[in-house]
Enzyme design. Structure first.
Site, PDB file in Angstrom:
ATOM      1  N   ARG A   1       0.820  -1.216   0.000  1.00 23.92           N
ATOM      2  CA  ARG A   1       0.000   0.000   0.000  1.00 23.92           C
ATOM      3  C   ARG A   1       0.858   1.273   0.000  1.00 23.92           C
ATOM      4  NH1 ARG A   1      -3.708  -1.045   4.850  1.00 23.92           N
ATOM      5  NH2 ARG A   1      -1.774  -2.062   5.484  1.00 23.92           N
TER       6      ARG A   1
ATOM      7  N   ASN B   1      -6.530  -2.718   1.739  1.00 22.54           N
ATOM      8  CA  ASN B   1      -6.455  -4.175   1.852  1.00 22.54           C
ATOM      9  C   ASN B   1      -7.843  -4.707   2.133  1.00 22.54           C
ATOM     10  OD1 ASN B   1      -3.732  -4.569   1.650  1.00 22.54           O
ATOM     11  ND2 ASN B   1      -3.366  -4.741   3.855  1.00 22.54           N
TER      12      ASN B   1
END
Ligand SMILES: [Fe+3]
Ligand SMILES: [Mg+2]
Ligand SMILES: [Zn+2]
Ligand SMILES: [Zn+2]
EC number: 6.2.-.-
Lengths: 329, 759
Positions: free
Chosen positions: B21, B39
């Protein structure tokens, strides 16, 4: 039908075929014998068939095996053996002299075990239909002890003893087949243990169970204990009594004495507190002179037999499914 | 406003806990894109919006420049209409739903962390537990998923304010690095004596001093405890062998860097890449003559297992100590490696003089992985730390989840889900309680970690394998028995992403055959569903069963009998050396007394080694064959011919021809080096001859080589070359071992393939 070495294969066969059809509370216990009450007496009944090759071997023959085997089954269940039956299946052409010799040794074994052969049967089958001579014996005994014996009563803290060196009988018989050129000063341990067990029960109240380590050897007995008691049985490799000759021959043959049959050795499970008493009681008897503590019952892992190896590792001593085959890839 | 486009992407694979990320965040920011990333239980989802060219570049870079530990299995992109907005955000995790994401493997300390660790101005200077999203412990500390700090063994450490802010800063290298910590808030080292009593002073200094004195140190690593000694210290290495009850099996060593490795061993480019990879396996390397290493490190071996430091602790240790250290698993003999502190103290107290430990718990024991380079590629020998639990990805989905229980020795198990087969860490030999517990606990752990509840349980056919007994004890599952060598070949197929049919050459020590005898020199026509035994080595008895494995000279006796009939070869040294026992062993073989039949190729190698007088008995698996291989003169071109008999299936290959040739050459005075080479060439010729004749019969021209015997590089090299020269396509193992460590994968894919056709 696979040739049973007394392991899990045989056990599965028994449960699937016999227990399924004969089912009753006495049989369900799958003990070596059955115990029941007749009037005010408790009786024990057991039966066994004997097949051995060769029929004669150092220290004994099929005759005394047939008497001692059944006497011992009664003895370890806590009974005093009284009467036996004997059934013979004899191959046509079997030498009468050999038969005489077998029956004489049966008679001698019965005398020394304090039992009488009170009934019998003989069948002669065609040549090739039997390997010389097979014997079945059935025994009746009376149970007078107050002990509640049973391998399911074993519990953590108990001690595990054997009454003498292990593997003598199986290795002796293997060598007596004469196929191998191994010189070993060995005789079968075949003997009636009823005197020994009576002595033990009389003096040690904490005896939980006794078993004669026949087919499948001590390893199979220990597995039965672990399973029945849902406990671990832990034995120490360096405390296992094995004669030098047996060890040598076993190494050469590639067999493990723990799995080799005895015919006059018992495994005893006793309350840990009474270990010494049990050991002394066993050792006081000629058949138990070399008795020893080989291990103990523990909590974990339930149902498994562990061997503490000589160099500090542990090995699982498993119940064999059939003939032992190597597992190493 | 210029034309703007918006794309939504889903990224699947190992994309959580690996800095994915923050990577997306910085990439999007760099291209001036707006949107978000997050996520969920399926993986990573993201949306980006901006100029078309920038969005395209972004999407390309996403796969090309992904973080080192990320493995992108698939990326699905869809078009959306532009919504505007000018910021790019990381949105919070969604933990609901089923868990389909994959737990990452442990990874060696990254260059950035090493740099910080060496910088006196950095707050983690010299800190042995430094890590970031690109490196550090993962699989070994995960208790459950989702992979978040509270479900790892790092939950015991509350982050300090500075670590906390790094953890929450999307621009930081430690953003959501679950094991993040520092000297103020993280794990600490401690040093104890042999009795477990704390030793004063700096633990690292203490252990370095102990190693310097030639003492044995138990050192807690990533997946368990190691035993360490100075690898140049004769007495220390010999003492370790004695205390560990390990007679000959080589020890692995750890060296500070590639240059040090090169001073001890020959290191080519592939091997250098393996040594320095973030997985940091033990790499098997060819040793140089006359190094400073103690003789007891790898007695009589031309190969050495070498690894580089993979944790900050190992880095610091090797920097301080300088000399190479033996780093062998913390156990006695063949038991599993100790990984809990109490267990280590109890089990290793008779072996180690000091214990270097720390307070970060290891949740899952994993051994070091072992690899070698072959034809410029990595080949796994033992697959564990750094590789597990990365799945083997198949081109098809398993209709139902499968648990495959593996073999008895070098056990691994395998669970499957969708198109993934997750092969477990190396469990070991299932012969003691600790290993069996590691096996059963490991299966339970995998059930949770991968949220599987397999209704199909695959197992070997050997009735005495503890893994088989475990399978047969399961209630309410469908059991699938898989023949051992079929599993070997299926593992090789799955490893190569193929499905057959192939001519599978499965050569190993032995495995249970469908006829109840022991197989091990097999030519199978196989696919993932079924197999036919087309040819095999002529069976010989194993006098003394397992004893014949520990005592290769017995296999020599059996093979000599089969080669020469009833006439014992009394002039052979082998028989003179075993004068007392051989007549009995020969009788056992002839009469079949405790002498099960086997067509094993491994036992044929054992016999050849024993006839050459290399070794009467072995102390570890494959020892005789390894020594035979090492003895071979690689320049010797000649080869022993082997006859193949019988037109009917299966063909019988006469290993006796090789035994006779070895014996006659020995009598004629040829050297073991020459004989060994001719023997290897003969086996390689035989493999290609048999495969050629089977190709004529079946039309199949792809060969798969599997089984432990193919860890013999000389044989592998020669057999592969000959097969290729004859126009075969040859499949070899790479990602899973050719030995029994690969069996569970083979069982799993066979069970899955059968399930597919049954539906
Ligand atoms: Fe195998
Ligand atoms: Mg009976
Ligand atoms: Zn890092
Ligand atoms: Zn901190």
């Amino acid at each position: 039908l696979a040739h049973g070495a007394g392991g899990k294969a045989t056990q599965t066969l028994i449960e699937a075929i016999f227990l399924e059809r004969f089912r009753n509370p006495l049989l369900e216990r799958l003990e070596d014998g059955a115990e029941f009450a007749v009037d005010r007496s408790r009786l024990a009944l057991t039966t066994d068939s004997f097949v051995v090759s060769p029929l004669f071997f150092p220290g004994g023959d099929i005759g005394d095996l047939a008497v001692n085997g059944t006497v011992n089954d009664l003895a370890v269940s806590g009974a005093t053996p009284l009467y036996l039956s004997a059934g013979f299946i004899i191959e046509e052409g079997f030498p009468v002299a050999d038969l005489k010799r077998i029956v004489e040794s049966m008679a001698a074994a019965a005398r020394s075990a304090g039992v009488q052969v009170v009934t019998g049967d003989t069948k002669v089958v065609q040549k090739g239909k039997a390997d010389g001579c097979y014997i079945n014996t059935t025994g009746v005994g009376v149970v007078e002890t107050e002990h509640r014996l049973g391998i399911d009563t074993a519990r953590p803290g108990d001690s595990v003893l054997v009454s003498g060196p292990i593997g003598d009988h199986g290795v002796t018989v293997m060598l007596a087949r004469g196929e191998l050129d191994i010189d070993a000063d060995l005789t079968s341990d075949t003997a009636a243990v009823s005197g020994l067990t009576a002595e033990l029960l009389r003096s040690v109240p904490g005896v939980r169970a006794m078993r004669d380590a026949t087919r499948g050897g001590v390893a199979t007995i220990l597995n039965e204990v672990a399973t029945a008691a849902e406990a671990a049985v832990v034995v120490d490799e360096d405390r296992l009594p094995v004669r030098t000759e047996v060890r040598g021959a076993s190494e050469l043959l590639g067999i493990d004495p723990l799995y080799v049959a005895c015919e006059g050795r018992i495994v005893v499970i006793v309350d840990g507190e009474q270990t010494d008493a049990a050991l002394s009681a066993l050792r006081a008897h000629p058949l138990g002179a070399d008795a020893d503590v080989i291990g103990r019952v523990g909590e974990d892992p339930p149902g498994l037999v562990l061997l503490n190896t000589a160099f500090g590792g542990t090995r699982i001593v498993d119940l064999l499914v059939g003939d032992p085959l190597p597992r190493i890839c | 406003m210029d034309e703007r486009v918006r794309r939504r992407a889903r990224v699947d694979g190992i994309v959580q806990g690996v800095g994915f990320r923050p990577f997306v965040h910085s990439l999007a920011t760099r291209f001036g894109l707006s949107g978000h990333v997050g996520n969920d239980v399926h993986g990573v989802f993201l949306e980006v919006e901006g100029e078309p060219a920038a969005v395209e570049c972004f999407l390309d870079s996403l796969t090309e420049k992904s973080p080192p530990l990320a493995v992108i299995e698939s990326m699905a992109v869809e078009e959306l209409s532009a919504q505007g907005g000018d910021s790019f955000e990381i949105v919070v995790s969604d933990a609901a739903g089923t868990r389909e994401t994959l737990v990452p493997a442990d990874s060696a300390t990254c260059a950035d962390c090493l740099h910080e660790m060496s910088d006196p101005a950095d707050r983690r200077f010299g800190y042995p537990f430094i890590n970031c999203t690109n490196c550090g412990p993962r699989f070994t500390i995960v208790r459950d998923i989702p992979y978040d700090r509270p479900l790892t063994t790092m939950a015991a450490f509350a982050m300090c304010a500075r670590c906390e802010s790094e953890y929450h800063d999307p621009a930081d290298r430690r953003f959501h690095a679950q094991p993040v910590c520092c000297p103020n808030c993280g794990p600490r080292l401690r040093l104890r004596d042999a009795d477990g009593l704390p030793l004063a002073g700096d633990p690292l200094t203490g252990v370095v001093a102990a190693l310097g004195r030639g003492e044995v140190a138990a050192i807690k690593g990533l997946g368990g405890y190691h035993l360490a000694v100075d690898a140049t210290h004769q007495d220390a290495t010999a003492t370790l062998r004695k205390r560990k009850h390990r007679e000959d099996k080589p020890f692995a060593i750890m060296v500070a860097d590639v240059d040090r490795a090169r001073s001890l061993c020959v290191v080519d480019e592939t091997e250098q890449a393996l040594l320095t990879s973030p997985r940091r396996p033990i790499v098997l390397l060819r040793t140089r003559p006359d190094t400073a290493l103690a003789a007891a490190v790898a007695p009589g071996n031309h190969e050495l297992g070498v690894m580089l430091p993979y944790t900050p602790l190992h880095q610091l240790l090797l920097r301080r100590f300088g000399a190479p250290i033996v780093l062998t698993s913390g156990n006695v003999s063949d038991e599993p490696i100790a990984y809990s502190d109490d267990d280590a103290l109890a089990r290793l107290s008779g072996i180690a003089d000091v214990f270097l430990s720390h307070d970060r718990a290891i949740h899952l024991r994993t051994d070091d992985s072992v690899v070698r380079a072959f034809r410029g590629r990595e080949r796994l020998v033992r697959r564990s730390r750094g590789y597990v639990p990365q799945p083997v990805t198949l081109a098809w989905d398993f209709p139902r989840q499968v648990l495959a229980c593996g073999a008895e020795l070098k056990n691994t198990f395998c669970v499957t889900k969708q198109h993934h087969a997750v092969v477990s860490h190396h469990i070991g030999d299932l012969e003691n309680h600790e290993t069996l517990t590691a096996f059963t606990d490991g299966i339970e752990h995998f059930r949770r970690l991968f949220e599987v509840d397999p209704r199909i349980v695959a197992h070997d056919l050997h009735p005495e394998y503890l893994s088989t007994k475990y399978a047969l004890d399961r209630d309410g599952v469908e059991l699938v028995g898989v023949q051992h060598h079929h599993a070997h070949i299926a593992a090789c197929l799955a490893d190569s992403a193929e499905s057959g049919p192939v001519i599978g050459v499965a050569f190993d020590g032995l495995g249970y055959g469908t006829d109840g005898t022991l197989w091990g020199g097999e030519f199978l026509l196989a696919d993932l569903v079924d197999f036919r035994r087309l040819a095999h080595l002529e069976p010989v008895p194993m006098p003394g069963a397992s004893t014949a494995i520990r005592q290769p000279w017995r296999m020599a006796v059996a093979h000599l009998l089969s080669a020469y009939g009833q006439h014992p070869q009394e002039d052979l040294d082998l028989l003179r050396r075993n004068e007392q026992q051989w007549p009995t062993v020969a009788e056992m073989a002839t009469r079949g007394i405790n002498a099960p039949l086997t067509s094993s190729a491994g036992r044929l190698f054992d016999a050849a080694a024993a006839i050459l007088g290399m070794r009467n008995t072995v102390t570890f698996e494959g020892q005789a064959a390894i020594e035979l291989e090492q003895a071979a003169d690689r320049d010797e071109p000649a080869s022993y011919p082997v006859a193949v008999t019988g037109g009917a299936e299966p063909l019988r290959v006469q290993g006796a021809d090789l035994i006779r040739a070895v014996t006659e050459d020995l009598r004629a005075g040829a050297t073991p080096a020459v004989i060994s080479a001719r023997f290897h060439n003969g086996v390689a010729d035989m493999i290609s001859e048999v495969c050629t004749s089977l190709r004529e019969a079946t039309g199949v021209s792809t060969v798969a080589l599997s089984g432990g015997v193919f860890q013999n590089v000389l044989l592998l090299e020669r057999a592969t070359a000959r097969l290729e020269a004859r126009g075969f396509r040859v499949l070899l193992h790479a990602r899973v071992p050719a030995n029994d460590g690969g069996i569970s994968l083979g069982q799993a894919v066979i069970a899955g393939a059968r399930d597919r056709i049954a539906r």
